[in-house]
Design a protein around this motif. Structure first.
Motif, mmCIF file in Angstrom:
data_model
loop_
_atom_site.group_PDB
_atom_site.id
_atom_site.type_symbol
_atom_site.label_atom_id
_atom_site.label_comp_id
_atom_site.label_asym_id
_atom_site.label_seq_id
_atom_site.Cartn_x
_atom_site.Cartn_y
_atom_site.Cartn_z
ATOM 1 N N ARG A 1 -10.307 -3.142 -5.569
ATOM 2 C CA ARG A 1 -9.361 -2.435 -4.313
ATOM 3 C C ARG A 1 -9.180 -3.273 -3.091
ATOM 4 N NH1 ARG A 1 -7.619 2.655 -3.672
ATOM 5 N NH2 ARG A 1 -8.856 3.463 -5.609
ATOM 6 N N SER B 1 0.918 -1.151 -0.022
ATOM 7 C CA SER B 1 0.057 -0.187 0.116
ATOM 8 C C SER B 1 0.666 1.268 0.130
ATOM 9 C CB SER B 1 -0.834 -0.122 1.282
ATOM 10 O OG SER B 1 -0.180 -0.153 2.462
ATOM 11 N N ARG C 1 -1.738 1.419 -9.347
ATOM 12 C CA ARG C 1 -2.801 2.183 -9.499
ATOM 13 C C ARG C 1 -2.728 2.987 -10.978
ATOM 14 N NH1 ARG C 1 -2.894 5.452 -4.232
ATOM 15 N NH2 ARG C 1 -0.683 4.743 -4.021
ATOM 16 N N TYR D 1 -2.780 6.769 -11.206
ATOM 17 C CA TYR D 1 -3.738 7.813 -10.771
ATOM 18 C C TYR D 1 -4.063 7.253 -9.208
ATOM 19 C CZ TYR D 1 -4.301 9.004 -15.665
ATOM 20 O OH TYR D 1 -4.043 9.481 -16.976
ATOM 21 N N LEU D 2 -4.129 8.359 -8.702
ATOM 22 C CA LEU D 2 -4.508 8.030 -7.114
ATOM 23 C C LEU D 2 -5.693 7.374 -6.897
ATOM 24 C CD1 LEU D 2 -3.072 8.776 -4.348
ATOM 25 C CD2 LEU D 2 -4.459 10.848 -4.371
ATOM 26 N N GLU D 3 -6.842 7.543 -7.707
ATOM 27 C CA GLU D 3 -8.117 6.996 -7.342
ATOM 28 C C GLU D 3 -8.355 5.644 -7.848
ATOM 29 O OE1 GLU D 3 -8.351 9.625 -11.060
ATOM 30 O OE2 GLU D 3 -7.454 9.670 -8.909
ATOM 31 N N ASN D 4 -7.516 5.057 -8.807
ATOM 32 C CA ASN D 4 -7.723 3.820 -9.560
ATOM 33 C C ASN D 4 -7.990 2.573 -8.390
ATOM 34 O OD1 ASN D 4 -7.829 4.765 -11.951
ATOM 35 N ND2 ASN D 4 -5.983 4.039 -12.487
ATOM 36 N N THR D 5 -8.348 1.482 -8.761
ATOM 37 C CA THR D 5 -8.373 0.425 -8.229
ATOM 38 C C THR D 5 -6.775 -0.054 -8.119
ATOM 39 O OG1 THR D 5 -8.782 -0.827 -9.966
ATOM 40 C CG2 THR D 5 -10.438 -0.344 -8.598
ATOM 41 N N ASN D 6 -6.718 -0.875 -7.031
ATOM 42 C CA ASN D 6 -5.150 -1.192 -6.967
ATOM 43 C C ASN D 6 -4.825 -2.776 -7.500
ATOM 44 O OD1 ASN D 6 -6.374 -2.349 -4.737
ATOM 45 N ND2 ASN D 6 -5.093 -0.967 -3.387
ATOM 46 N N PRO E 1 1.604 5.667 -7.165
ATOM 47 C CA PRO E 1 0.506 5.454 -8.019
ATOM 48 C C PRO E 1 1.154 4.914 -9.230
ATOM 49 C CG PRO E 1 -0.132 7.422 -6.816
ATOM 50 C CD PRO E 1 1.372 7.354 -6.379
#
Length: 369
Positions: A290, A233, A264, A267-272, A237
Motif C-alpha cells: 500500500r 488516491s 483496490r 474492495y476498500l481495504e485492499n492494498t493499492n 475501489p
C-alpha cells in the motif's frame, strides 16, 4: 519448300506446344502453394458492447465449412473466432484441430464472432488458445483465410494514434476483456494535453461505462521502463490502472506478462499496488503493498531471467525515496514481441461497484536500454 514438309513441320510444332502446355500446367499445379478457404460462414456475433457480466460460456455456436487444396499428409485445420478484441480457438471435442477429408473438404463448429479465421497447419503446430493478432504464415502455419461473419456486425469505434513521451501509441477500441472484466474501450477517453501528459478516463454511468487503453506501437526489449504518475488516491475501489508489458497471447490465467497494477480491485481495504509476473496465481510471481496519497514513479528493470520492480516517491527516479522494490527471478518472460500498454478500466467483480467517472494522468513514460 514442299507442302507435305510444311504440314509435317506444323504438326510437330503443334505436338511440341501441347506437350509444353501440359507439362507446364502439371509443373504449376505441383508447385503451387496450399490454400484454405471458407465455403460456409457462420453468423456475426451480436452482443451489447456494454454488457459486463459475460463469460466465454455465453457464446453460441454454429457450423462453418471449407476446402483445402495442396495439403500434405498430417496437416490439419485450426479455426479461430474473433470476439471482444481477441481471437479464440474453436475447440472440436476438446481439441483445437479439425481433420481434412480425402477430397479436401472440412467442417467444424465455431463459437460466434465478428470474424472467423481458418489456418492450415503442420502436425506439430501448437496454436495459441487466445491471441490478439492471428499467427502469420510460417513456423508451422501453411495457409490461412479470414472472413467476416454473416449479417450486420456490431459497430466498433476506430482506433487512433497518440504521441506521448516521444513514442506512438494506438488506442484500444470496442469491447475487450482485461483482468477478467469485460469493458468497452473508447478511443475518445485517451488524449494528451498541451504539456504532453497522457490522460485516461472512465466515462459514462453505471451499466454503460467506457474506458481507455493505449498500446506502444513497437516492442522495446530488455531495459528499464518508467511511468511518472500523478496522485491516484482519488480513484474508486473498482477503478483499475495497469502498466503492462504483453504480447497479446494467452488467456487471463496463462499469458506471460509483467504488470504494475494500481487499484483496490473493488474492495476498500485492499492494498493499492501490485507487482506481477503473470500468471498471477503462482505465489512467487506476486507482491502487493500500500502507498499513501501522492505522486509516484513506478518502474521495472527487465533483464534476462529477472525483473526488478520499484516504486519511488515523486515524479522521477533520481533522488526519490524508495517506497518499495521487489526482484522476481522465476518465470520472467522474454521481451520478444511484447509492448507496453497503459490501461484504465472497471473491475466488475469487486464488492463496491463504480459510481462516478474517474480520470488518471501519466506525466511521462521513459525507456532506457
Amino acid at each position: 519448300m514442299s507442302r507435305p514438309y510444311i504440314l509435317a513441320h506444323t504438326a510437330t510444332l503443334s505436338v511440341l506446344l501441347m506437350y509444353l502446355v501440359l507439362t507446364g500446367c502439371h509443373s504449376s499445379s505441383s508447385n503451387s502453394a496450399p490454400t484454405v478457404a471458407f465455403s460456409k460462414v457462420a453468423a456475426a456475433y451480436q452482443e451489447d458492447p456494454n454488457k459486463a457480466d459475460i463469460t466465454e460460456r455465453d457464446y453460441k455456436t454454429d457450423i462453418v465449412e471449407g476446402r483445402v487444396t495442396g495439403a500434405r499428409p498430417g496437416q490439419r485445420i485450426v479455426l479461430y473466432a474473433k470476439t471482444d478484441g481477441r481471437w479464440g480457438v474453436c475447440q472440436q471435442s476438446d481439441q483445437p484441430f479439425t481433420n481434412i477429408e480425402s477430397d479436401g473438404r472440412w467442417k467444424a463448429s465455431v463459437h460466434l464472432g465478428l470474424q472467423y479465421a481458418t489456418l492450415l497447419v503442420d502436425p506439430t503446430y501448437d496454436p495459441p488458445q487466445q491471441t490478439e493478432s492471428l499467427p502469420i504464415v510460417g513456423n508451422g502455419v501453411v495457409a490461412l483465410a479470414v472472413v467476416n461473419g454473416e449479417g450486420p456486425a456490431s459497430l466498433v469505434p476506430s482506433p487512433k494514434i497518440l504521441n506521448f513521451s516521444g513514442y506512438e501509441w494506438t488506442t484500444s477500441a470496442g469491447p475487450m476483456f482485461r483482468a477478467g472484466s469485460r469493458n468497452f474501450f473508447d478511443p475518445a477517453n485517451a488524449w494528451t494535453d498541451e504539456r504532453g501528459a497522457l490522460h485516461l478516463r472512465i466515462s459514462g454511468s453505471p451499466g454503460k461505462w467506457a474506458v481507455a487503453e493505449v498500446k506502444l506501437a513497437r516492442s522495446l526489449g530488455y531495459g528499464t521502463y518508467s511511468f511518472q504518475m500523478r496522485d491516484v488516491s482519488h480513484l474508486e475501489p473498482s477503478a483499475l490502472l495497469t502498466l503492462v508489458a504483453w504480447d497479446g497471447i494467452g488467456t487471463e490465467s496463462t499469458r506471460r506478462e509483467l504488470d504494475v497494477e494500481l487499484g483496490r480491485w473493488g474492495y476498500l481495504e485492499n492494498t493499492n499496488v501490485n507487482y506481477v509476473v503473470q500468471p498471477y496465481y503462482v505465489p512467487a510471481n506476486f507482491a502487493a503493498f500500500r502507498v499513501p496519497p501522492g505522486a509516484y514513479t513506478h518502474s521495472f528493470r527487465w533483464e534476462p531471467g529477472q525483473v526488478m520492480f520499484s516504486t519511488v516517491a515523486g515524479s522521477g527516479n533520481a533522488g526519490g525515496r524508495v517506497i518499495s522494490q521487489h526482484l522476481f527471478t522465476s518465470g520472467v518472460p522474454s521481451p520478444e514481441g511484447k509492448s507496453v500498454r497503459i490501461g484504465f478500466f472497471v473491475f466488475h467483480q469487486g464488492k463496491i461497484p463504480l459510481k462516478n467517472e474517474n480520470e488518471v494522468i501519466i506525466d511521462k513514460f521513459e525507456y532506457l536500454p
